[in-house]
Write an enzyme that holds these catalytic residues in place. Structure first.
Site, PDB file in Angstrom:
ATOM      1  N   THR A 249     -20.463  -3.356   5.564  1.00  0.00           N
ATOM      2  CA  THR A 249     -20.633  -4.780   5.277  1.00  0.00           C
ATOM      3  C   THR A 249     -19.727  -5.305   4.169  1.00  0.00           C
ATOM      4  O   THR A 249     -19.607  -4.662   3.121  1.00  0.00           O
ATOM      5  CB  THR A 249     -22.079  -4.984   4.775  1.00  0.00           C
ATOM      6  OG1 THR A 249     -22.949  -4.318   5.644  1.00  0.00           O
ATOM      7  CG2 THR A 249     -22.443  -6.436   4.661  1.00  0.00           C
TER       8      THR A 249
ATOM      9  N   ARG B 211     -29.874  -3.034  17.275  1.00  0.00           N
ATOM     10  CA  ARG B 211     -30.235  -2.622  15.910  1.00  0.00           C
ATOM     11  C   ARG B 211     -29.724  -3.665  14.898  1.00  0.00           C
ATOM     12  O   ARG B 211     -28.594  -4.132  14.972  1.00  0.00           O
ATOM     13  CB  ARG B 211     -29.612  -1.255  15.621  1.00  0.00           C
ATOM     14  CG  ARG B 211     -29.850  -0.714  14.216  1.00  0.00           C
ATOM     15  CD  ARG B 211     -28.678  -0.994  13.322  1.00  0.00           C
ATOM     16  NE  ARG B 211     -28.776  -0.327  12.025  1.00  0.00           N
ATOM     17  CZ  ARG B 211     -28.023  -0.639  10.982  1.00  0.00           C
ATOM     18  NH1 ARG B 211     -27.124  -1.589  11.074  1.00  0.00           N
ATOM     19  NH2 ARG B 211     -28.145   0.006   9.846  1.00  0.00           N
TER      20      ARG B 211
HETATM   21  N1  GLY Z   1     -25.154  -2.213   5.803  1.00  0.00           N
HETATM   22  C1  GLY Z   1     -24.930  -2.636   7.123  1.00  0.00           C
HETATM   23  C2  GLY Z   1     -25.828  -2.084   8.094  1.00  0.00           C
HETATM   24  O1  GLY Z   1     -26.489  -1.078   7.863  1.00  0.00           O
HETATM   25  O2  GLY Z   1     -25.890  -2.653   9.130  1.00  0.00           O
END
Ligand code: GLY
Length: 323
Positions: free
Chosen positions: A184, A211
């Site tokens: 991210t 997800r």
């Molecule tokens: N930190 C991003 C994710 O786990 O989707």
């Protein structure tokens, strides 16, 4: 490019200087810190600075749009592919002054998920839209269909699927058990009047379709209030389950400096989940903090329009190793 020398690594005594605004942006956990990556982060931060005096939310969006257009970061066009070879992205934006928050999750085929999140925040009373509903909303708002699958990520996905088929284990994500790539991207802003934060991601390579990670999790991967703005990167499930972004904000509200609060949050995350992560925050006094416990964590900071030279987040990898 205007550079300001950081007087010491990790900690910047902003409160002693007259600062008009701060933009801090990170390129994701385990994303490279090579020049070509840092330059894009710098370009993004400076783009945001141009808009900072107008509107901090517009500035945030502008920063992340630069990263979503690049194939070098795990968001927008550079997003990793899910198990089925499809890009599904999450993005979120929050204004600490109004406490308005909005996010899109598992959205497909839009170049700028952060802009869709901003439209949701400013034009509706909804907080999160996911999947098909998020795509429909984006189209209604005029966001065109866009290809988010870069050649590099298609290749990475093919390689990862082949190694799985051979029974080999790629580098492990503790939660999904699957290969891990850069993570991210996120940005925090303080404009002298208020704080705000935004994040955008393609999630984890080979993730289960549908997800959703921590990026759209308020208090998990992102938070902003009148006290601080916080963005997280790393294994989404761990951040969600520990409400790490909110924890950082609470520590700062309790008197900690952002850097101390972040280190404490990473220690807590390690203790509770044995997870890797990176956290970036700015507080209402204009103090920036950042730290991580993985391989790399590129962070760029712009103070009053000037890039800090060679800013380095705190590296807790040795102390908080997960391997
Ligand atoms: N930190 C991003 C994710 O786990 O989707």
């Amino acid at each position: 490019m205007r550079l300001l020398r950081a007087s010491c690594i990790e900690e910047i005594p902003y409160a002693q200087t007259k600062v008009m605004g701060i933009i801090a942006v990170h390129g994701g956990l385990d994303t490279s810190r090579e020049k070509q990556y840092l330059e894009i982060l710098q370009e993004a931060a400076l783009r945001g600075h141009e808009l900072l005096s107008k509107n901090r939310i517009q500035a945030l969006e502008a920063v992340l749009r630069v990263l979503e257009e690049s194939s070098k970061f795990n968001c927008g066009y550079g997003s990793v592919l899910n198990f089925d070879g499809v890009v599904e992205m999450d993005a979120a934006i929050i204004d600490g002054v109004s406490s308005r928050f909005a996010a899109v999750a598992a959205i497909r085929d839009v170049q700028h998920p952060v802009s869709v999140a901003r439209a949701l925040m400013e034009k509706t009373s909804s907080v999160i839209l996911a999947g098909e509903g998020a795509v429909k909303f984006a189209r209604k708002q005029g966001f065109p269909t866009a290809n988010c699958v870069s050649d590099e990520q298609r290749e990475a996905w093919q390689k990862a699927r082949k190694s799985l088929a051979r029974g080999e284990k790629p580098a492990q994500n503790l939660y999904t058990g699957l290969a891990y790539y850069g993570d991210t991207v996120g940005c925090v802003i303080w404009d002298g009047a208020g704080l705000a934060a935004a994040s955008s991601t393609g999630g984890c390579l080979l993730k289960t379709p549908g997800r959703i990670g921590d990026t759209p999790s308020l208090g998990g991967g992102i938070f902003a209030s009148k006290t601080s703005a916080v963005v997280c990167t790393g294994i989404g499930e761990a951040f969600r389950e520990t409400l790490t972004a909110k924890y950082v904000d609470e520590k700062i509200a309790g008197g900690s400096e952002p850097q101390q609060a972040i280190k404490s949050a990473l220690r807590r995350l390690h203790e509770q989940k044995k997870a890797e992560g990176g956290i970036l925050a700015v507080d209402a006094r204009g103090r920036v903090g950042s730290a991580f416990n993985a391989g790399q964590f590129p962070v760029v900071v712009v103070v009053d329009g000037k890039l800090l030279d060679n800013y380095q987040p705190g590296n807790l990898r040795q102390e908080l190793s997960v391997h």
